[in-house]
Design an enzyme around this catalytic site. Sequence first.
Site, PDB file in Angstrom:
ATOM      1  N   SER A  79      34.333  29.729  41.554  1.00  0.00           N
ATOM      2  CA  SER A  79      35.495  30.622  41.538  1.00  0.00           C
ATOM      3  C   SER A  79      36.213  30.585  42.896  1.00  0.00           C
ATOM      4  O   SER A  79      36.659  29.533  43.329  1.00  0.00           O
ATOM      5  CB  SER A  79      35.028  32.025  41.153  1.00  0.00           C
ATOM      6  OG  SER A  79      36.107  32.850  40.815  1.00  0.00           O
ATOM      7  N   ASP A  87      39.069  30.140  30.489  1.00  0.00           N
ATOM      8  CA  ASP A  87      39.133  30.621  31.872  1.00  0.00           C
ATOM      9  C   ASP A  87      40.582  30.636  32.349  1.00  0.00           C
ATOM     10  O   ASP A  87      41.344  29.692  32.102  1.00  0.00           O
ATOM     11  CB  ASP A  87      38.301  29.684  32.757  1.00  0.00           C
ATOM     12  CG  ASP A  87      37.980  30.256  34.126  1.00  0.00           C
ATOM     13  OD1 ASP A  87      38.899  30.785  34.776  1.00  0.00           O
ATOM     14  OD2 ASP A  87      36.813  30.159  34.543  1.00  0.00           O
ATOM     15  N   HIS A 134      35.566  32.815  32.058  1.00  0.00           N
ATOM     16  CA  HIS A 134      35.165  32.823  33.465  1.00  0.00           C
ATOM     17  C   HIS A 134      33.793  33.482  33.617  1.00  0.00           C
ATOM     18  O   HIS A 134      33.564  34.573  33.110  1.00  0.00           O
ATOM     19  CB  HIS A 134      36.206  33.574  34.297  1.00  0.00           C
ATOM     20  CG  HIS A 134      36.089  33.333  35.767  1.00  0.00           C
ATOM     21  ND1 HIS A 134      36.443  32.143  36.355  1.00  0.00           N
ATOM     22  CD2 HIS A 134      35.644  34.130  36.781  1.00  0.00           C
ATOM     23  CE1 HIS A 134      36.241  32.212  37.652  1.00  0.00           C
ATOM     24  NE2 HIS A 134      35.740  33.402  37.937  1.00  0.00           N
TER      25      HIS A 134
END
Length: 313
Positions: free
Chosen positions: A156, A254, A284
């Site tokens: 991330s 995502d 995600h």
Amino acid sequence: MSSRHLVDPQLAPLLDALPSFELSPQALTQIRALMPPASEPSPDLAASERLVPGPEGEPDVRVVVYEPRRRLGLGPAYLHMHGGGYVMGSPHLAVARNQALASALGCVVVSVDYRLAPETPFPGPVEDCYAALKWLHEHAEELGVDRKRIAIGGESAGGGLAAALGLLARDRGEVPVAFQLLVYPMLDDRTCVEADPNPHVGEFVWTRENNHFGWKALLGGQPGGEDVSQYAAAGRAGDLTGLPPTYIAVGALDLFLGEDVAYAQRLLRAGVPTELHVYPGAFHGFDLVAHAEVAQRFERELRDALRRGLRPS
């Protein structure tokens, strides 16, 4: 229109278990207090925390180091940056993965406790990561590390920092990087202001609203402007030539899908050996559901990619 019907059935229970959250200055304080503590390493690893010299004029940087107890000669190393939208998280977020990588690959893993935004906006976080990379390179022999086999990566926001760090290391020319492992990386602030957003991404876990909060905190202003540095948002980089071989993995649901696929395409166009994996039905942070088949495949392929990336030349 919800994208719930596109979610892998084995991942769906996580959506019911995870509380939805909207980032704000008040919520950030509460969420940071809930971050996981340190845990004991597996018996085959030695774990330590160290303070390494920070950027010039700035505080030292804390790193968490996992070292295999049994090694023959110099081995590889993986410099890891944790996720958290640039505003939260710690090296302990990915402790299970980092320990598994250290054990399976026989590599030293160094996870960086970089300073967080908004208290420390760009360039503070990426400079902390660069300071840790320099320390790892300079102390390689002491750590049992082959200087030619150092990879960088993260999840991330940590993946975004790793991509920015790759650009910074290339441009400064002080530390060679062998490989980049970018796990659903947060690469481009312009996703916050895209005119025609994909309707099937960003509904779960990391939303458009939270993405805007994270980028605004890091940049110290509104995302999507014209003067954002490539070292803050690697997706902004005009020239990707000369970067190390790269692995990118992202879920099809995502929010970062578009920017990650675009970055992979541009790396390939620049002649950078690049491997891209898109996981159907995955949102995600889907890898939290460790028993799901898609998560197990994700971990296996990620580990194999890093193993290949750290092979002796």
